[in-house]
Design an enzyme around this catalytic site. Structure first.
Site, PDB file in Angstrom:
ATOM      1  N   VAL A  52       0.836  -1.202   0.000  1.00 20.13           N
ATOM      2  CA  VAL A  52       0.000   0.000   0.000  1.00 20.13           C
ATOM      3  C   VAL A  52       0.871   1.252   0.000  1.00 20.13           C
ATOM      4  O   VAL A  52       0.623   2.210  -0.750  1.00 20.13           O
ATOM      5  CB  VAL A  52      -0.968  -0.004   1.203  1.00 20.13           C
ATOM      6  CG1 VAL A  52      -1.755   1.310   1.269  1.00 20.13           C
ATOM      7  CG2 VAL A  52      -1.936  -1.181   1.116  1.00 20.13           C
ATOM      8  N   CYS A  53       1.913   1.257   0.830  1.00 17.41           N
ATOM      9  CA  CYS A  53       2.795   2.427   0.916  1.00 17.41           C
ATOM     10  C   CYS A  53       3.548   2.670  -0.382  1.00 17.41           C
ATOM     11  O   CYS A  53       3.847   3.815  -0.739  1.00 17.41           O
ATOM     12  CB  CYS A  53       3.768   2.263   2.071  1.00 17.41           C
ATOM     13  SG  CYS A  53       2.962   2.236   3.692  1.00 17.41           S
ATOM     14  N   THR A  54       3.847   1.609  -1.112  1.00 17.23           N
ATOM     15  CA  THR A  54       4.496   1.767  -2.419  1.00 17.23           C
ATOM     16  C   THR A  54       3.622   2.611  -3.341  1.00 17.23           C
ATOM     17  O   THR A  54       4.118   3.522  -4.021  1.00 17.23           O
ATOM     18  CB  THR A  54       4.771   0.392  -3.045  1.00 17.23           C
ATOM     19  OG1 THR A  54       5.711  -0.308  -2.226  1.00 17.23           O
ATOM     20  CG2 THR A  54       5.326   0.515  -4.452  1.00 17.23           C
ATOM     21  N   GLU A  56       1.362   4.740  -2.376  1.00 17.90           N
ATOM     22  CA  GLU A  56       1.206   6.079  -1.805  1.00 17.90           C
ATOM     23  C   GLU A  56       2.409   6.971  -2.128  1.00 17.90           C
ATOM     24  O   GLU A  56       2.236   8.130  -2.544  1.00 17.90           O
ATOM     25  CB  GLU A  56       1.034   5.988  -0.295  1.00 17.90           C
ATOM     26  CG  GLU A  56      -0.284   5.381   0.136  1.00 17.90           C
ATOM     27  CD  GLU A  56      -0.392   5.269   1.634  1.00 17.90           C
ATOM     28  OE1 GLU A  56      -1.521   5.269   2.122  1.00 17.90           O
ATOM     29  OE2 GLU A  56       0.652   5.169   2.323  1.00 17.90           O
ATOM     30  N   LEU A  57       3.601   6.462  -1.900  1.00 18.17           N
ATOM     31  CA  LEU A  57       4.783   7.276  -2.175  1.00 18.17           C
ATOM     32  C   LEU A  57       4.877   7.637  -3.652  1.00 18.17           C
ATOM     33  O   LEU A  57       5.278   8.753  -4.008  1.00 18.17           O
ATOM     34  CB  LEU A  57       6.056   6.556  -1.727  1.00 18.17           C
ATOM     35  CG  LEU A  57       6.467   6.826  -0.281  1.00 18.17           C
ATOM     36  CD1 LEU A  57       5.667   5.975   0.683  1.00 18.17           C
ATOM     37  CD2 LEU A  57       7.958   6.599  -0.060  1.00 18.17           C
TER      38      LEU A  57
END
Length: 224
Positions: A44-46, A48-49
Site C-alpha cells: 500500500v505504501c508503495t 502512496e509514495l
C-alpha cells in the site's frame, strides 16, 4: 505527551535520502507535509509514495515541502525508491526520513515513547500506527493530523484539498463547507459582523441563516 492541532511540530535531526536534516531548518518558511510509513517494501505504501511523487508540482505551487518517513534505513529507502518508480511511474524527488531508531515516530506520538528497540526485526504489523499525515504551517504549528489503517491507502488529493482550505482560512476570516473544492463559495466566520463582511468581501455575501453566510472565495494574495 500527545500532540494536538496548533501544537508546535516536534523538531528533530535525522538522516534522510537527501542527507542529514534538522526538520525546522529544512522546513524554513514553507508549509510542510510529513507522512509516515510502517515499513519499506510494503504494497500500500508503495502506491502512496508513488502517487505523492506525482503531486510534487502541485504541492510546490502551494509553497509546501513534502517529506516522507519510514521505519527503516536510508539504504533500504533508496532501494525501495527504485521499485516505486518502476511500478508507479513517478520518480521520488522529496526526502524520506530514515527512522531506524524509531525516534521521530515516538516524538510524533505514532509509537509509545517507551517502545523498545529499533527498526531491526520489526514488521509492518508492529509499526501499524506509523501511518499518519501532518500538515505543518510556516510557524511550525501542526494544522492537521490524520491516521489511516495499514490496509487503506491514503487519499492525497484530499490532503491537497485540506491544504488549500487551511491556507485560505489562514489568510481570510472564512471557513470552507462540506466537500469544498478550490474556487467554490466559502463561509464567512461567525465572528465577522455584517458590516465588516461588506468591507472584507466586496463581491457581497448571502445570508442563509444569521450564523451561515456564504461568499465567493477570496483570491489568495500570496499565490495564484
Amino acid at each position: 505527551m500527545s500532540l494536538r492541532i496548533n501544537d508546535t511540530a516536534p523538531d528533530f535531526i535525522a538522516q534522510t535520502t537527501h542527507g542529514k536534516i534538522q526538520f525546522h531548518d529544512w522546513l524554513g518558511n514553507s508549509w510542510g507535509i510529513l507522512f509516515s510509513h510502517p515499513k519499506d517494501f510494503t504494497p500500500v505504501c508503495t502506491t502512496e509514495l508513488g502517487y505523492m511523487a506525482g503531486l510534487a508540482e502541485a504541492f510546490a505551487a502551494r509553497d509546501c515541502k513534502v517529506i516522507g518517513l519510514s521505519v527503516d534505513a536510508v539504504e533500504d529507502h533508496k532501494l525501495w525508491q527504485r521499485d516505486i518508480e518502476e511500478t508507479q511511474g513517478h520518480k521520488i524527488t522529496y526526502p524520506i526520513i530514515a527512522d531506524n531508531d524509531l525516534a521521530v515516530a515516538k516524538r510524533y506520538n505514532m509509537l509509545p515513547a517507551e517502545e523498545p528497540g529499533s527498526a531491526q526485526g520489526r514488521t509492518a504489523v508492529n509499526n501499524a500506527t506509523v501511518r499518519s499525515v501532518f500538515i505543518i504551517a510556516p510557524d511550525k504549528t501542526i494544522r492537521m493530523m490524520l491516521t489511516y489503517p495499514m490496509t487503506t491507502g491514503r487519499n492525497f488529493d484530499e490532503i491537497l484539498r485540506v491544504l488549500d482550505s487551511i491556507q485560505l482560512t489562514s489568510e481570510f476570516k472564512v471557513a470552507t463547507p462540506v466537500n469544498w473544492q478550490l474556487g467554490d463559495d466559502v463561509i464567512i466566520a461567525p465572528s465577522v459582523t455584517d458590516e465588516e463582511a461588506s468591507l472584507m468581501f466586496p463581491a457581497g455575501f448571502k445570508t442563509v441563516k444569521p450564523y451561515l453566510r456564504t461568499t465567493r472565495q477570496p483570491r489568495h494574495t500570496k499565490r495564484i
